[in-house]
Design a protein around this motif. Structure first.
Motif, PDB file in Angstrom:
ATOM      1  N   THR A  28     177.680 138.394  21.658  1.00  0.00           N
ATOM      2  CA  THR A  28     176.946 138.220  22.910  1.00  0.00           C
ATOM      3  C   THR A  28     176.794 139.569  23.619  1.00  0.00           C
ATOM      4  O   THR A  28     177.621 140.474  23.457  1.00  0.00           O
ATOM      5  CB  THR A  28     177.677 137.259  23.874  1.00  0.00           C
ATOM      6  N   LEU A  47     173.373 137.634  20.959  1.00  0.00           N
ATOM      7  CA  LEU A  47     173.183 136.363  21.667  1.00  0.00           C
ATOM      8  C   LEU A  47     173.300 136.611  23.171  1.00  0.00           C
ATOM      9  O   LEU A  47     174.358 137.029  23.654  1.00  0.00           O
ATOM     10  CB  LEU A  47     174.247 135.339  21.228  1.00  0.00           C
ATOM     11  N   GLY A  49     173.993 134.787  25.716  1.00  0.00           N
ATOM     12  CA  GLY A  49     174.551 133.445  25.805  1.00  0.00           C
ATOM     13  C   GLY A  49     174.682 132.958  27.235  1.00  0.00           C
ATOM     14  O   GLY A  49     174.811 133.756  28.175  1.00  0.00           O
ATOM     15  N   ASP A  50     174.719 131.633  27.367  1.00  0.00           N
ATOM     16  CA  ASP A  50     174.974 131.092  28.707  1.00  0.00           C
ATOM     17  C   ASP A  50     176.455 131.263  29.067  1.00  0.00           C
ATOM     18  O   ASP A  50     176.865 130.968  30.192  1.00  0.00           O
ATOM     19  CB  ASP A  50     174.507 129.635  28.837  1.00  0.00           C
ATOM     20  N   SER A  51     177.235 131.820  28.125  1.00  0.00           N
ATOM     21  CA  SER A  51     178.614 132.214  28.454  1.00  0.00           C
ATOM     22  C   SER A  51     178.616 133.296  29.530  1.00  0.00           C
ATOM     23  O   SER A  51     179.672 133.615  30.079  1.00  0.00           O
ATOM     24  CB  SER A  51     179.340 132.721  27.191  1.00  0.00           C
ATOM     25  N   ASP A  89     169.685 132.043  24.946  1.00  0.00           N
ATOM     26  CA  ASP A  89     170.322 130.733  25.101  1.00  0.00           C
ATOM     27  C   ASP A  89     169.606 129.925  26.174  1.00  0.00           C
ATOM     28  O   ASP A  89     169.360 130.426  27.278  1.00  0.00           O
ATOM     29  CB  ASP A  89     171.785 130.955  25.534  1.00  0.00           C
ATOM     30  N   LYS A 118     168.211 129.361  21.483  1.00  0.00           N
ATOM     31  CA  LYS A 118     169.333 128.513  21.028  1.00  0.00           C
ATOM     32  C   LYS A 118     169.526 127.381  22.030  1.00  0.00           C
ATOM     33  O   LYS A 118     169.448 127.602  23.234  1.00  0.00           O
ATOM     34  CB  LYS A 118     170.626 129.335  20.915  1.00  0.00           C
ATOM     35  N   HIS A 142     173.040 124.284  17.960  1.00  0.00           N
ATOM     36  CA  HIS A 142     174.446 124.559  18.329  1.00  0.00           C
ATOM     37  C   HIS A 142     175.159 123.203  18.379  1.00  0.00           C
ATOM     38  O   HIS A 142     174.834 122.367  19.239  1.00  0.00           O
ATOM     39  CB  HIS A 142     174.478 125.273  19.682  1.00  0.00           C
ATOM     40  N   VAL A 189     174.546 127.219  15.217  1.00  0.00           N
ATOM     41  CA  VAL A 189     175.920 127.605  15.543  1.00  0.00           C
ATOM     42  C   VAL A 189     176.794 126.364  15.353  1.00  0.00           C
ATOM     43  O   VAL A 189     176.407 125.262  15.740  1.00  0.00           O
ATOM     44  CB  VAL A 189     176.022 128.117  17.002  1.00  0.00           C
ATOM     45  N   GLU A 191     180.526 125.355  16.479  1.00  0.00           N
ATOM     46  CA  GLU A 191     181.622 125.860  17.322  1.00  0.00           C
ATOM     47  C   GLU A 191     182.781 124.859  17.368  1.00  0.00           C
ATOM     48  O   GLU A 191     182.566 123.638  17.524  1.00  0.00           O
ATOM     49  CB  GLU A 191     181.111 126.099  18.753  1.00  0.00           C
ATOM     50  N   ILE A 212     181.905 129.822  15.111  1.00  0.00           N
ATOM     51  CA  ILE A 212     182.882 130.371  16.081  1.00  0.00           C
ATOM     52  C   ILE A 212     183.959 129.301  16.182  1.00  0.00           C
ATOM     53  O   ILE A 212     183.687 128.151  16.532  1.00  0.00           O
ATOM     54  CB  ILE A 212     182.240 130.743  17.453  1.00  0.00           C
ATOM     55  N   VAL A 222     180.025 134.414  15.097  1.00  0.00           N
ATOM     56  CA  VAL A 222     179.656 134.883  16.432  1.00  0.00           C
ATOM     57  C   VAL A 222     180.914 134.974  17.295  1.00  0.00           C
ATOM     58  O   VAL A 222     181.827 134.150  17.161  1.00  0.00           O
ATOM     59  CB  VAL A 222     178.603 133.961  17.116  1.00  0.00           C
ATOM     60  N   VAL A 224     182.107 136.128  21.508  1.00  0.00           N
ATOM     61  CA  VAL A 224     181.732 136.560  22.852  1.00  0.00           C
ATOM     62  C   VAL A 224     182.248 137.998  23.019  1.00  0.00           C
ATOM     63  O   VAL A 224     183.420 138.286  22.747  1.00  0.00           O
ATOM     64  CB  VAL A 224     182.339 135.613  23.919  1.00  0.00           C
TER      65      VAL A 224
HETATM   66  O1  KIV Z   1     176.949 131.255  25.169  1.00  0.00           O
HETATM   67  C1  KIV Z   1     177.614 131.642  24.211  1.00  0.00           C
HETATM   68  O2  KIV Z   1     178.253 132.696  24.228  1.00  0.00           O
HETATM   69  C2  KIV Z   1     177.632 130.795  23.025  1.00  0.00           C
HETATM   70  C3  KIV Z   1     178.550 131.184  21.900  1.00  0.00           C
HETATM   71  C4  KIV Z   1     179.944 130.821  22.211  1.00  0.00           C
HETATM   72  C5  KIV Z   1     178.100 130.620  20.601  1.00  0.00           C
HETATM   73  O3  KIV Z   1     176.940 129.813  22.972  1.00  0.00           O
END
Ligand code: KIV
Length: 273
Positions: A28, A47, A49-51, A89, A118, A142, A189, A191, A212, A222, A224
């Protein structure tokens, strides 16, 4: 640092890499500085990501991220024109509401600079995946531990450990994987599931799998970035800190604070005559 000559990593190359048996790496990134670092290091996919919600915005879950936030972060990552494929994401609420919203919001992420979008979900997300793919936008599915299902799962819990027909069981995750694959996802993905289940899914679906917390059998992995670099204070069984940047940053900033207090910063070398 990677010595591999840089070539733009594209959506079709995911299938080629899977066929060649060379695992893909995804990390990410949410801004231009870190996107340029992970790209220079040779990752295949970045990525956005929405993380970002949990590692950058200080939220407990990923549920509060908006389309505006995601567009902003995709835009920052795309600004460095990485060789890595940019995965955008889709945040909670951007595709759950309707198929039309799913396509409209996928278009927004592509316009912001994503090269594939994603989204989370299996059987129930298949019509969204198909509609986005039919709009000629590549999709990464995912499945498994899907953080946007936080409340249904009762927290971010490992999935696929039980048998049965309800969401999160081994059988249901196999159905989810087939649904995502059949809907036209270019990759998915997986997870937070037992390694044996991820291996079975990887063997049975036609598209590449990116794991992950899903063992070593997936077509790629993957992480973070904040976990990989040891920037976050959190740690999970399925992540690995390859550096301890949090402690390096702490000691650097503490040293600066001390030097300001004891008047040794700035010194003559860093001042103008
Ligand atoms: O948002 C993110 O970082 C994710 C990963 C954990 C795959 O979706």
């Amino acid at each position: 640092m990677s010595a591999t000559p840089k070539k733009k990593f594209t959506v079709p190359m995911m299938a080629e890499r899977m066929a060649a048996g060379i695992p893909m790496s995804m990390v990410t990134a949410y801004d231009s500085t870190f996107a340029s670092i992970v790209d220079e290091a040779g990752v295949d996919m970045i990525l956005v990501g929405d993380s970002v919600a949990t590692v950058m915005q200080g939220q407990k879950t990923t549920l509060g991220v908006s389309m505006d936030h995601m567009e902003y972060h995709v835009h920052m990552v795309a600004s460095v024109k990485p060789h890595a494929l940019i995965v955008g994401d889709m945040p909670f609420g951007s595709y759950q509401t309707s198929v039309e919203d799913a396509v409209k919001n996928a278009v927004r992420l592509i316009k912001a600079g994503a090269e594939i979008v994603k989204l989370e979900g299996g059987v129930h997300a298949a019509d969204r995946i198909a509609a986005i793919a039919n709009a000629d936008i590549p999709v990464m599915g995912h499945i498994g531990l899907t953080p946007q299902s936080y409340h249904r799962m009762g927290g971010n819990k490992v999935q696929g450990r039980t048998s049965g027909e309800s969401a999160g069981t081994r059988e249901r995750l196999l159905e989810d994987a087939h649904a995502v694959d059949r809907a036209g996802a270019s990759a998915m993905v997986i997870e937070g599931v037992p390694s044996s289940l991820a291996a079975e899914i990887t063997q049975k679906v036609s598209c590449p799998t990116i794991g992950i917390g899903a063992g070593a059998s997936c077509s790629g992995q993957v992480l973070v970035m904040h976990d990989l670099l040891g920037l976050s204070s959190r740690s999970f069984t399925f992540t690995k800190a390859y550096a301890n940047l949090r402690s390096a940053a702490l000691s650097a900033v503490s040293e600066y604070v001390d030097e300001v207090r004891n008047k040794t910063w700035p010194d003559a070398d860093h001042s103008f005559d």
